[in-house]
Write a protein that holds these residues in place. Structure first.
Motif, PDB file in Angstrom:
ATOM      1  N   PHE A 132       0.822  -1.204   0.000  1.00  0.00           N
ATOM      2  CA  PHE A 132       0.000   0.000   0.000  1.00  0.00           C
ATOM      3  C   PHE A 132       0.862   1.263   0.000  1.00  0.00           C
ATOM      4  O   PHE A 132       0.556   2.238  -0.689  1.00  0.00           O
ATOM      5  CB  PHE A 132      -0.925   0.006   1.214  1.00  0.00           C
ATOM      6  CG  PHE A 132      -2.104  -0.902   1.093  1.00  0.00           C
ATOM      7  CD1 PHE A 132      -2.952  -0.829   0.001  1.00  0.00           C
ATOM      8  CD2 PHE A 132      -2.390  -1.836   2.082  1.00  0.00           C
ATOM      9  CE1 PHE A 132      -4.055  -1.658  -0.122  1.00  0.00           C
ATOM     10  CE2 PHE A 132      -3.496  -2.667   1.979  1.00  0.00           C
ATOM     11  CZ  PHE A 132      -4.331  -2.582   0.877  1.00  0.00           C
ATOM     12  N   GLU A 186      -9.204   1.450   0.398  1.00  0.00           N
ATOM     13  CA  GLU A 186      -8.318   0.310   0.174  1.00  0.00           C
ATOM     14  C   GLU A 186      -9.056  -0.974   0.520  1.00  0.00           C
ATOM     15  O   GLU A 186     -10.016  -0.955   1.281  1.00  0.00           O
ATOM     16  CB  GLU A 186      -7.074   0.403   1.067  1.00  0.00           C
ATOM     17  CG  GLU A 186      -6.257   1.654   0.905  1.00  0.00           C
ATOM     18  CD  GLU A 186      -5.222   1.799   2.006  1.00  0.00           C
ATOM     19  OE1 GLU A 186      -5.374   1.100   3.053  1.00  0.00           O
ATOM     20  OE2 GLU A 186      -4.283   2.598   1.873  1.00  0.00           O
ATOM     21  N   HIS A 231      -3.679   1.152   7.215  1.00  0.00           N
ATOM     22  CA  HIS A 231      -4.040   0.416   6.012  1.00  0.00           C
ATOM     23  C   HIS A 231      -4.893  -0.801   6.364  1.00  0.00           C
ATOM     24  O   HIS A 231      -4.734  -1.406   7.416  1.00  0.00           O
ATOM     25  CB  HIS A 231      -2.789  -0.041   5.282  1.00  0.00           C
ATOM     26  CG  HIS A 231      -2.022   1.079   4.654  1.00  0.00           C
ATOM     27  ND1 HIS A 231      -2.564   1.938   3.729  1.00  0.00           N
ATOM     28  CD2 HIS A 231      -0.745   1.489   4.827  1.00  0.00           C
ATOM     29  CE1 HIS A 231      -1.664   2.819   3.352  1.00  0.00           C
ATOM     30  NE2 HIS A 231      -0.552   2.580   3.999  1.00  0.00           N
TER      31      HIS A 231
END
Length: 257
Positions: free
Chosen positions: A139, A156, A254
């Motif tokens: 990421f 994401e 993330h």
């Protein structure tokens, strides 16, 4: 009509990465977006100055410029993006940013304000990925490219424990579809400035509160007196806490499951 481009960074057009990307595109389609998917394996990507290779990169560049949202999908290999995706990002660097005339600093240009979504998957178990952050580097690499280019993140998604997995689980498919539905909403909400200021306010407020609490406890054990003594300890504690909070928001936030 909003144009969305999915970029598949693997040669497996039927694998989990491709299924995640197709699910996001399906969500975008249901909201009326015009979607397209390209597989990087279909293009001979090389750092080659020849006219033929420049034409291929220009073709991809024009597809990206014509899109308001880009979706980058890659499996995680060795805690990083696939070689195919890395080669693509390297080849497109001079097209996605402009370089400062004095020091070569990379600056936003034609891609500024475009939206982007990041997708990845890995063999790693969910718990292990949560603890070790196997997909973090994947990421971070893609995020660094997009933010340098001035793009804005929509969201994401990551799928873990994919060894021997043939079909994307229904709940993960639904999550990806939902992510695709966020594209149109995020494009209509062009200005994220207020949201960022609110986030910054709460970061500072939280760090200040904890710092004052720690400072009060330290006064019971350490002879901290006077303005400068309190000032120095406050700054040191506040700096450490704020660094941790910023690290969490920039790296550890993330998706990992």
């Amino acid at each position: 009509m909003t144009k969305v481009l999915g970029i598949l960074g693997t040669s497996n057009k039927f694998g989990i990465t491709a299924q995640m990307l197709q699910a996001v595109l399906a969500g975008a389609t249901s909201d009326g977006c015009d979607v397209e998917m390209i597989c990087l394996a279909d293009y001979p990507l090389e750092m080659n100055p020849s006219k033929e290779h420049n034409q291929i990169l220009d073709q991809l560049h024009h597809k990206m410029l014509a899109s308001e949202c880009l979706i980058f999908a890659t499996p995680t290999y060795w805690k990083d993006v696939s070689g195919l995706m890395k080669q693509f990002l390297d080849c497109m660097r001079s097209r996605m940013v402009r370089f400062g005339k004095k020091d070569g600093e990379m600056l936003p240009d034609l891609y500024a304000k475009k939206k982007y979504i990041l997708l990845t998957n890995c063999y790693t178990k969910t718990l292990e990925n949560c603890v070790t952050g196997v997909t973090d580097s994947t990421f971070i690499v893609m995020d660094r490219v997009c933010t340098t280019a001035g793009m804005e993140l929509v969201g994401e998604a990551v799928t873990t424990n994919t060894f021997a997995m043939k079909e994307l689980p229904d709940w993960k498919h639904a999550e990806c579809v939902k992510l695709g539905k966020k594209i149109q909403i995020s494009i209509e909400k062009r200005d994220f400035t207020v949201k960022r200021y609110i986030q910054l306010f709460f970061m500072l407020a939280f760090s200040t509160l904890i710092t004052m609490g720690i400072q009060s406890l330290l006064e019971n054990w350490l002879p901290i007196t006077g303005f400068w003594g309190n000032y120095v300890t406050f700054v040191l504690i506040f700096f450490i806490l704020l660094s941790i909070v910023l690290h969490y928001f920039s790296v550890k936030k993330h998706k990992r499951n």
